[in-house]
Write a protein that holds these residues in place. Structure first.
Motif, short mmCIF file in Angstrom:
data_model
loop_
_atom_site.label_atom_id
_atom_site.label_comp_id
_atom_site.label_asym_id
_atom_site.label_seq_id
_atom_site.Cartn_x
_atom_site.Cartn_y
_atom_site.Cartn_z
N PRO A 126 17.90 -26.78 -17.27
CA PRO A 126 16.77 -26.09 -17.27
C PRO A 126 15.37 -26.65 -17.00
N ILE A 127 15.33 -27.86 -17.40
CA ILE A 127 14.07 -28.69 -17.32
C ILE A 127 13.73 -29.04 -15.70
N LEU A 128 14.84 -29.39 -15.29
CA LEU A 128 15.05 -29.94 -13.84
C LEU A 128 14.86 -28.58 -12.79
N VAL A 129 15.32 -27.41 -13.43
CA VAL A 129 15.16 -26.23 -12.49
C VAL A 129 13.63 -26.02 -12.42
N LEU A 130 13.10 -25.93 -13.59
CA LEU A 130 11.50 -25.83 -13.87
C LEU A 130 10.83 -26.57 -13.22
N LEU A 131 11.06 -27.96 -13.24
CA LEU A 131 10.20 -28.87 -12.49
C LEU A 131 10.21 -28.51 -10.88
N LEU A 132 11.33 -28.67 -10.56
CA LEU A 132 11.62 -28.41 -9.03
C LEU A 132 10.78 -27.17 -8.59
N PHE A 133 11.09 -25.97 -9.28
CA PHE A 133 10.20 -24.62 -9.20
C PHE A 133 8.74 -25.11 -9.06
N TRP A 134 8.31 -25.90 -9.88
CA TRP A 134 7.01 -26.25 -10.07
C TRP A 134 6.45 -26.92 -8.69
N ALA A 177 6.88 -21.37 -3.60
CA ALA A 177 6.49 -21.96 -5.26
C ALA A 177 6.51 -20.72 -6.23
N HIS A 178 6.72 -19.36 -5.63
CA HIS A 178 6.68 -18.21 -6.57
C HIS A 178 7.99 -17.29 -6.54
N CYS A 179 8.66 -17.44 -5.47
CA CYS A 179 9.71 -16.30 -5.30
C CYS A 179 10.93 -16.63 -6.02
N SER A 180 11.55 -15.67 -6.96
CA SER A 180 12.50 -16.09 -7.59
C SER A 180 13.80 -15.50 -7.05
N SER A 181 13.76 -15.11 -5.79
CA SER A 181 15.05 -14.89 -5.21
C SER A 181 15.62 -13.53 -5.85
N CYS A 182 14.85 -12.76 -6.42
CA CYS A 182 15.45 -11.45 -6.85
C CYS A 182 15.93 -10.52 -5.96
N HIS A 183 15.07 -10.32 -4.86
CA HIS A 183 15.66 -9.55 -3.69
C HIS A 183 15.09 -8.32 -3.97
N SER A 184 14.26 -7.78 -4.81
CA SER A 184 13.62 -6.46 -4.78
C SER A 184 13.13 -6.00 -3.92
N CYS A 185 12.51 -7.00 -3.04
CA CYS A 185 11.81 -6.45 -1.78
C CYS A 185 12.92 -6.25 -0.73
N CYS A 225 7.09 -6.81 -5.81
CA CYS A 225 7.56 -8.09 -6.21
C CYS A 225 7.25 -8.52 -7.67
N PRO A 226 8.21 -9.04 -8.67
CA PRO A 226 7.54 -9.24 -10.04
C PRO A 226 6.99 -10.62 -10.22
N THR A 227 7.11 -11.54 -9.13
CA THR A 227 6.57 -12.82 -9.50
C THR A 227 5.30 -12.91 -8.75
N GLY A 228 4.74 -12.18 -8.21
CA GLY A 228 3.57 -12.41 -7.16
C GLY A 228 3.79 -13.16 -6.23
N ALA A 229 5.07 -13.45 -5.88
CA ALA A 229 5.29 -14.15 -4.51
C ALA A 229 4.76 -13.30 -3.51
#
Lengths: 311, 474
Positions: B118-126, B306-314, B357-361
């Motif tokens: 999880p830490i790695l994933v969050l850092l990569l996202f960052w 930097a923002h897309c969580s790939s939820c594909h709501s769009c 879009c839920p993350t503001g991407a």
């Protein structure tokens, strides 16, 4: 034959000869189809009504044509094919005015039509086009069934007899099912085809439009009239878009033609529309002449019985 | 009496969670009519809120993050058991496991490796590489279309589902970035499940705990990992396992102070993410080639990454089905939404994707802004246009163009052909979508690496309508 039997007989003789010659002449020039019209010679081939109130203009035009009851019989299924291709409000003039469509729906239902369908294969996304044009709501309120046309499943492939290019087309199922088809386009400028009215509106009754663009719109449009012609064409030409069509842009210009044209012949109706567009500097699209040359309709308005009315 | 209450509480929790799960699944895979419901649910998902925080994100996300944080500090990880639909699904699988009488769960001490991912994933996202986050965030797993088949759930979804049969809520405590952030808040929560003195060490609670966080021998519960599923409580034979305040008020104060440092560091991380300029957070690594057409409001590849969580709501909501999941443009851009005009074009008056879009991407656009918001620029290979090659009239592109960037005008061959005006093009792809030439359209849109505004619509003085010169011109 002798002329000594009295004036009454002579008059009736002359009349019958004249009618026969007329029918014969039409037969030669226009083919069997128009001969049927000649039998109902008391009705005009085309009615043009000037005015601003669409409902009254429609009533006047249909009165001249012998009433809507001539086309719509009790128990019949009716399809009204407006132009509702664009997600644009009625003020833009990109779609048929909902007032006119709703009026026709109500009249048809009053005449005892079993079911009235309204549909279009839209260019913009269909939900937006149906909604923003105001036609979905107006038609439903008037009692029509608004049929979707957004997926190929609603269309059936048919062989087109006598087609030169479009040997097969996919027509909408309600278009195929209907006893009566009333084509209710709006006249406007068209960036690709120069002008769109009755014939061009039928591109919204079929599914894939690619073949028309691929093989030339002018050359293929007449084929659309071959399988199942509209029973009646009613063209709305009140505020005619003369630039930026067919979608309409903020910069579009308009011609206040204040006219409604009704005819059983889509080619004749388009020919009259082209005359209107010519006054705004838009040249006549060649598909009208190509259709006339193939005997699908009449483009030479001088040969037609036209009734011009003003409210 | 306490046992009966615990039984009902357990079932109430299950019912709530399963109802949410069923509604979300119906909305995602059966009925597109529930898309507005999805919009609310997605925006309430803690993982998506974390995604939103990695931008100068929507303000409501900051508010919700603080609210969830405070609530978790008081009540523990209620989110994982009540609000997370994927968690509810894992619990369902857990019930299957119970019915199948497989090997029971057992306590496992927390290991270093469990926080690594999880830490790695969050850092990569960052730093702008959001693919791993998209693959592991629970709501994204449920709704993502990455490697999905026939519009169904993604491959990751099935993998996680199968894993949960053997692993219970192991995913939530080893891989899930949302669960990790929540566990930081939940450590030292005021209300918690605690084993009392009356415990007879029967071990029923440990064997049923899908999070493997109860150590009955030591009478300890790892509150950070407890997801509050409440399965254990009703099984306790003499109700010594209780959800209650365990500490004296003074001790609570000490605990809050101690955990304050941890929580402050989370705040600093998030705050740092907020102030770090996007340009530094790059996404350079994930730059795809050639430039795809990004969805409206994505701003740039760096911003989307930097923002897309790939939820594909769009992708789900696009009424023209113009959005698809990117696979091949770049390995690190995998799973990001892109416009493909061969599937459909971006509708002129539509801003649905930016709304959902839920993350503001995708930043919010209103319809007026959208009219000149440029996704790409039209390109035209005149020699392949059928007006030139076949000499026929077509005009499909000019017909559909909403801005007048493509019009028909007289060309050197003496017939009307497409005329391009780049400064009005917004790159919606309508021309490419309707062009009859296939497989490669001679008129196409090249995406912009940095989205901008097209020249505004020309303002013309309102000209009065022309009138007919003669009453009937025929």
């Amino acid at each position: 034959m002798t002329l000594k039997r009295g004036p009454v007989k002579r008059r009736s003789f002359l009349k019958s000869v004249a009618t026969g010659a007329c029918a014969l002449g039409l037969n030669f020039s226009l083919g069997g189809l128009v001969a049927a019209h000649a039998q109902e010679a008391q009705f005009p081939d085309l009615v043009a009504v000037r005015g601003t109130e669409l409902t009254r203009m429609f009533d006047k035009a249909l009165e001249a044509l012998g009433g809507l009851g001539r086309y719509v019989k009790s128990g019949q299924t009716l399809v009204i094919k407006p132009n509702m291709a664009w997600a644009q409000p009625p003020s833009v003039g990109a779609n048929t005015n909902p007032v006119l469509v709703s009026h026709i729906v109500k009249n048809a239902l009053n005449l005892g039509a079993k079911k009235v369908y309204v549909f279009d294969n839209t260019c913009d996304n269909w939900v937006g086009a149906y909604r923003d044009s105001g036609l979905e709501e107006a038609s439903k309120d008037a009692g029509a069934t608004v049929a979707p046309g957004n997926t190929s499943g609603y269309y059936q492939e048919v062989q087109v007899p006598g087609a030169t290019i479009l040997k097969t087309i996919e027509l909408h199922e309600v278009y195929l099912e209907a006893d009566v088809i009333i084509n209710v386009p709006v006249l406007k400028h068209h960036g690709g085809a120069k002008m769109t009215a009755a014939i061009k509106n039928l591109m919204g009754a079929i599914w894939s439009r690619g073949p028309l663009h691929r093989n030339g719109v002018d050359e293929t449009l007449p084929d659309l009239l071959l399988y199942k012609k509209p029973t009646l064409n009613v063209v709305e030409a009140v505020r005619v878009m003369t630039s930026g069509g067919p979608r309409g842009r903020g910069t579009s210009q308009y011609l206040a033609a204040n006219m409604l044209i009704a005819s059983e012949d889509a080619v004749a109706a388009d020919s009259a529309c082209a005359a209107i567009m010519n006054t705004a500097g838009i040249s006549t699209p060649s598909y009208i002449e190509l259709a006339a040359q193939r005997g699908i309709g009449v483009s030479n308005l001088d040969t037609l019985n036209i009734q011009r009315l003003t409210i | 009496m306490r046992k009966i209450v615990a039984f009902y509480v357990k079932w109430a929790r299950r019912l709530l969670a399963y109802t949410l799960l069923v509604l979300v699944l119906i909305a995602l895979y059966l009925s597109p009519l529930l898309i507005d419901f999805l919009e609310i649910i997605a925006k309430l998902q803690f993982g998506q809120i974390i995604g939103a925080l990695f931008s100068i994100g929507p303000l409501y996300a900051v508010f919700l993050f603080i609210l969830y944080g405070l609530l978790t500090m008081v009540f523990g990880r209620f989110f994982c058991s009540f609000m997370c639909p994927l968690g509810a699904l894992m619990d369902l699988v857990g019930i299957l496991r119970q019915k199948a009488r497989r090997k029971k769960f057992a306590y496992k001490p927390r290991r270093f490796t469990q926080v690594l991912v999880p830490i790695l994933v969050l850092l990569l996202f960052w730093v702008g590489i959001s693919l791993p986050f998209g693959l592991l965030e629970p709501y994204s797993i449920l709704s993502s279309k990455i490697l999905s088949y026939l519009g169904g759930p993604s491959l990751v979804f099935f993998i996680v589902l199968v894993l949960s049969y053997f692993w219970g809520r192991g995913f939530c405590n080893s891989l899930c970035p949302t669960g990790f952030v929540l566990s930081l808040f939940a450590k030292g929560s005021i209300y918690r499940l605690a084993i009392g003195d009356t415990c007879i060490k029967c071990g029923a609670c440990e064997r049923v705990c899908p999070a493997s966080c109860i150590n009955f021998k030591e009478k300890l519960v790892d509150y950070g990992r407890c997801v509050l599923c409440l399965e254990c409580k009703s099984l306790c034979p003499n109700s010594s396992l209780q959800y209650r305040r365990v500490l004296e008020p003074s001790e609570e104060g000490k605990l809050v102070r101690r955990s304050f440092i941890r929580k402050a560091s989370i705040g600093a991380l998030v705050g740092g993410a907020l102030v770090t300029p996007e340009a530094l957070r790059g996404g350079f690594l994930a730059r795809p080639r050639p430039n795809p057409i990004l969805p409206p409001g994505a701003l740039s590849i760096a911003h989307l990454n930097a923002h897309c969580s790939s939820c594909h709501s769009c992708v789900r909501i696009c009424p023209n089905h113009a959005l698809k999941v990117s696979y091949l443009s770049s390995p690190l851009f995998l799973g990001k939404p892109v416009v493909d005009p061969y599937l459909g074009f971006c509708q002129y008056d539509c801003v649905e994707c930016t709304r959902i879009c839920p993350t503001g991407a995708l930043i919010n656009l209103d319809v007026e802004q959208k009219h000149i918001f440029r996704l790409g620029v039209v390109h035209f290979k005149r020699e392949e246009c059928i007006v030139i090659t076949q000499g026929t009239s077509c005009g499909a592109c000019a017909e559909i163009c909403p801005t007048g960037a493509v019009t028909m005008g007289p060309g050197p061959l003496g017939r009307d052909e497409p005329i391009i005006s780049w400064h009005h093009c917004i790159g919606c792809g309508a021309c490419q979508a309707v062009c009859p030439v296939r497989p490669v359209s001679p008129i196409w849109v090249r995406g912009l690496a940095y989205q901008d505004m097209a020249a505004a619509k020309p303002i013309v003085a309102e000209t009065p309508d022309q009138v007919l010169t003669e009453e009937f011109p025929f």
